[in-house]
Design a protein around this motif. Sequence first.
Motif: not given
Length: 151
Positions: A40-60
């Motif tokens: 949902r975020i990738s549909e309205r931003s310039s971030y790819s789904k993979g980038e977001l999943e990677g960032a969230i994984g690292e954040f957690l």
Amino acid sequence: MMQSYVIVARKNPTKPTEAPKYYALARSGRTASVKEVCRRISERSSYSKGELEGAIGEFLLEMYNVLQEGNIVQLGDLGNFRMSIINGTATETEKEFKSSCIKKCKVLFYPGSDLRKLCKTMDYGLYRTGEKTDEGEDPGDGGGEAPDPTL
């Protein structure tokens, strides 16, 4: 947005002979996975789904490390996470107390200003059996938080 609820009867455990009282119990519609939120975020931003999943994984992972160090994780206006201790055994003196007296620990979340504001402005609607979610499915039990019947 609207929070659905069901009405449940709860007996007071300290007064079992009294008639039950009725309370609202939050009704969750469905669970949104990390993958769905990232999509949902990738549909309205310039971030790819993979980038977001990677960032969230690292954040957690880093959040886990910070909590393990005994520190508080602050997520801006969303809120804070911190560790709490549950004592299993009390002692008569400070010298008698050992770490083995600690039963376990738990993670506490304190909502920040954004979530507190959300709670103050939330609308509520009674859930009716057989209603469908966005996905066309009955949400099932969905969980929720039961009120304290002793209050």
